[in-house]
Design a protein around this motif. Structure first.
Motif, PDB file in Angstrom:
ATOM      1  N   LEU A   5       0.704  -1.222   0.159  1.00 41.39           N
ATOM      2  CA  LEU A   5       0.198   0.128   0.160  1.00 41.39           C
ATOM      3  C   LEU A   5       0.864   1.337  -0.534  1.00 41.39           C
ATOM      4  CD1 LEU A   5      -2.674  -1.133   2.914  1.00 41.39           C
ATOM      5  CD2 LEU A   5      -2.946  -0.755  -0.320  1.00 41.39           C
ATOM      6  N   GLY A   6      -0.103   2.327  -0.635  1.00 42.92           N
ATOM      7  CA  GLY A   6       0.987   3.786  -0.524  1.00 42.92           C
ATOM      8  C   GLY A   6       0.469   4.391  -1.517  1.00 42.92           C
ATOM      9  N   ALA A   7       0.533   6.259  -1.421  1.00 43.26           N
ATOM     10  CA  ALA A   7       0.284   6.629  -2.559  1.00 43.26           C
ATOM     11  C   ALA A   7       0.732   8.188  -2.183  1.00 43.26           C
ATOM     12  CB  ALA A   7      -1.363   7.003  -2.966  1.00 43.26           C
ATOM     13  N   THR A   8       0.575   8.825  -3.149  1.00 41.55           N
ATOM     14  CA  THR A   8       0.951  10.198  -2.879  1.00 41.55           C
ATOM     15  C   THR A   8      -0.267  11.259  -2.581  1.00 41.55           C
ATOM     16  OG1 THR A   8       2.711  10.325  -4.578  1.00 41.55           O
ATOM     17  CG2 THR A   8       2.388  12.604  -4.072  1.00 41.55           C
ATOM     18  N   VAL A   9      -0.066  11.756  -1.106  1.00 33.83           N
ATOM     19  CA  VAL A   9      -0.658  12.862  -1.322  1.00 33.83           C
ATOM     20  C   VAL A   9      -0.960  13.682  -1.059  1.00 33.83           C
ATOM     21  CG1 VAL A   9      -2.047  13.390   0.901  1.00 33.83           C
ATOM     22  CG2 VAL A   9      -1.294  10.992   1.343  1.00 33.83           C
ATOM     23  N   GLY A  10      -1.465  14.765  -2.141  1.00 34.71           N
ATOM     24  CA  GLY A  10      -1.817  15.746  -2.145  1.00 34.71           C
ATOM     25  C   GLY A  10      -2.398  16.981  -1.383  1.00 34.71           C
ATOM     26  N   THR A 113     -10.575   7.637   5.595  1.00 34.31           N
ATOM     27  CA  THR A 113     -10.172   6.980   4.220  1.00 34.31           C
ATOM     28  C   THR A 113      -9.478   5.542   4.622  1.00 34.31           C
ATOM     29  OG1 THR A 113      -8.902   6.846   1.805  1.00 34.31           O
ATOM     30  CG2 THR A 113      -7.942   8.678   3.940  1.00 34.31           C
ATOM     31  N   GLY A 114      -9.453   4.648   3.741  1.00 32.70           N
ATOM     32  CA  GLY A 114      -8.545   3.198   4.230  1.00 32.70           C
ATOM     33  C   GLY A 114      -7.553   3.477   4.161  1.00 32.70           C
ATOM     34  N   GLY A 115      -6.939   2.865   4.260  1.00 37.02           N
ATOM     35  CA  GLY A 115      -4.861   2.684   3.330  1.00 37.02           C
ATOM     36  C   GLY A 115      -4.763   1.226   4.749  1.00 37.02           C
ATOM     37  N   GLY A 116      -4.859   0.647   5.504  1.00 37.77           N
ATOM     38  CA  GLY A 116      -4.423  -0.516   6.133  1.00 37.77           C
ATOM     39  C   GLY A 116      -3.577   0.204   7.316  1.00 37.77           C
ATOM     40  N   PHE A 117      -4.054   1.273   7.516  1.00 33.32           N
ATOM     41  CA  PHE A 117      -3.229   2.398   9.012  1.00 33.32           C
ATOM     42  C   PHE A 117      -2.092   2.715   8.578  1.00 33.32           C
ATOM     43  CE2 PHE A 117      -5.707  -1.153  11.474  1.00 33.32           C
ATOM     44  CZ  PHE A 117      -6.991  -0.094  11.651  1.00 33.32           C
ATOM     45  N   VAL A 118      -1.077   2.515   6.949  1.00 27.70           N
ATOM     46  CA  VAL A 118       0.099   3.018   6.651  1.00 27.70           C
ATOM     47  C   VAL A 118      -0.368   4.629   5.720  1.00 27.70           C
ATOM     48  CG1 VAL A 118       1.721   2.368   5.423  1.00 27.70           C
ATOM     49  CG2 VAL A 118       0.472   0.559   6.205  1.00 27.70           C
ATOM     50  N   MET A 119      -1.401   4.594   4.960  1.00 31.36           N
ATOM     51  CA  MET A 119      -1.502   5.785   4.612  1.00 31.36           C
ATOM     52  C   MET A 119      -2.919   5.832   4.463  1.00 31.36           C
ATOM     53  SD  MET A 119      -2.380   3.858   0.795  1.00 31.36           S
ATOM     54  CE  MET A 119      -3.620   5.243   0.010  1.00 31.36           C
ATOM     55  N   ASP A 121      -4.609   8.954   2.174  1.00 31.15           N
ATOM     56  CA  ASP A 121      -5.104   9.678   1.525  1.00 31.15           C
ATOM     57  C   ASP A 121      -6.579   9.936   1.021  1.00 31.15           C
ATOM     58  OD1 ASP A 121      -5.048  10.617  -1.572  1.00 31.15           O
ATOM     59  OD2 ASP A 121      -3.808   9.364  -2.685  1.00 31.15           O
ATOM     60  N   ARG A 122      -6.496  11.379   0.991  1.00 27.02           N
ATOM     61  CA  ARG A 122      -7.971  12.194   1.097  1.00 27.02           C
ATOM     62  C   ARG A 122      -8.443  11.847   0.258  1.00 27.02           C
ATOM     63  NH1 ARG A 122      -4.231  17.170   1.916  1.00 27.02           N
ATOM     64  NH2 ARG A 122      -5.150  18.869  -0.044  1.00 27.02           N
TER      65      ARG A 122
END
Length: 361
Positions: A5-10, A113-119, A121-122
């Motif tokens: 999991l991972g993403a760039t947060v704006g 939002t979700g993200g596995g407690f790792v991310m 991203d709004r």
């Protein structure tokens, strides 16, 4: 199987944009780009035990998808709602706020939002958020502190409550009805939504600014969220359960911190403190729990455990089992069809009807 999991947060300053007011009522709801995998690891089950529908309602997610374009919506992006610390440094937490261009103050729905407690991203699930906003709600999608910043569930719950207090403090500016607020979360966000509603009025989770404002919510929508973290993988194969319960896993890191050797399996007091059921009482908000019977990331029995706890505490709650549904939108795994079960009018209508009853009744 392990899911990365991972993403760039704006980021960026607040701005306002809106869809074309002439958009046809049959327009597809807007979608955000799929995040790039990376970051932490979440186990994906190979097998799932049969899901009990005891005391629950079953939704067969067939029929038409949600449509957008009937109501113009203004989007305010990158609003800083709190600046707590993470790993000893201040971090700006932001939200995006959608407000329908209709008359009068709007009841508020805070999306987590979700993200596995790792991310966190709004920008996620823009289609579903836009659909809810078009039903006449101000919808705020928030980011919150996660494992990657060395944070735990206590920080996440505090962040949600900070966002609610901020929005109440600025309700007039954004056209919000400060008396009518719901939280709506998916996956990790579902867990935080349940914790937020269960702990209404509990000062132990109140941190930051605007403490003269209430963080109490009137309703909770919890989609495929975790609850009893010690049993979060109980429906899965032995290998998946072992990885999920291992020291340093996403579950244990969010309870004890990312570098702790402790586990929820051996620390009963800690798992009790992290369980929303522990805090249920007369001040807790009514909840609906939605879970797919084919969920490979959070055991479907988690929502039944929470339903039983709600009933034992005499808190209003309803569980919906979505037939054939997995863990929300899995497009980042290459599955572009999984999310469609969650964006049918049947499923989204269940959510908006509940919000109508609790925020407009």
């Amino acid at each position: 199987m392990v899911l990365a999991l991972g993403a760039t947060v704006g980021s960026g300053t607040a701005s306002a944009v809106a869809p074309d007011a002439s958009a046809p009522a049959s327009a597809e709801c807007p979608r955000n780009p799929v995040g790039t995998p990376g970051g932490g690891a979440i186990p994906v089950a190979k097998t799932i035990a049969p899901t009990s529908t005891r005391s629950s309602k079953v939704i067969v997610p067939d029929g038409p998808q949600i449509r957008c374009g009937r109501t113009p919506v203004t989007l305010h992006q990158g609003i800083t709602y709190a600046t707590p610390t993470a790993a000893g440094r201040p971090v700006e937490l932001k939200l995006d706020l959608q407000v329908p261009r209709t008359k009068g103050p709007k009841s508020l729905v805070v999306y987590i939002t979700g993200g596995g407690f790792v991310m966190a991203d709004r920008s996620n699930n823009l289609d579903q958020r836009t659909y809810v906003a078009e039903q006449g709600y101000a919808v705020a999608s928030i980011e919150y502190r996660t494992i990657l910043s060395g944070s735990t569930y206590r920080d996440g719950v505090a962040d949600v409550k900070s966002a609610i207090r901020y929005l109440r403090a600025h309700a007039h500016k954004w056209g919000i009805d400060a008396e009518r607020v719901a939280v709506w979360g998916q996956s990790a966000g579902g867990y935080l939504a349940a914790m937020t509603g269960a702990t209404n009025g509990d000062e132990r989770f109140e941190q930051g600014e605007h403490l003269d404002r209430s963080s109490t919510v009137q309703a909770v929508v919890d989609e495929f969220g975790a609850h009893d973290l010690a049993k979060v993988a109980d429906d899965f194969d032995v290998e998946t359960k072992a990885v999920t319960m291992a020291p340093g896993s996403f579950v244990n890191a969010y309870v004890f911190g990312p570098n702790s050797p402790l586990t929820v399996a051996t620390e009963p007091a800690a798992i009790q403190a992290a369980n929303p059921a522990t805090y249920l009482g007369r001040r807790s908000a009514p909840m609906i729990l939605l879970h797919g019977d084919s969920d490979r990331i959070i055991s479907p029995s988690q929502s039944l455990i929470m339903l039983d706890a709600l009933r034992a505490a005499k808190v209003e709650g309803t569980r919906y089992v979505v037939k054939g549904a997995d863990h929300g939108d899995l497009a980042f795994l290459g599955d572009t069809e999984a999310g469609k079960k969650w964006t049918t009018q049947k499923v989204m209508g269940t959510i908006t009807r509940f919000l109508d009853r609790k925020l407009r009744g």
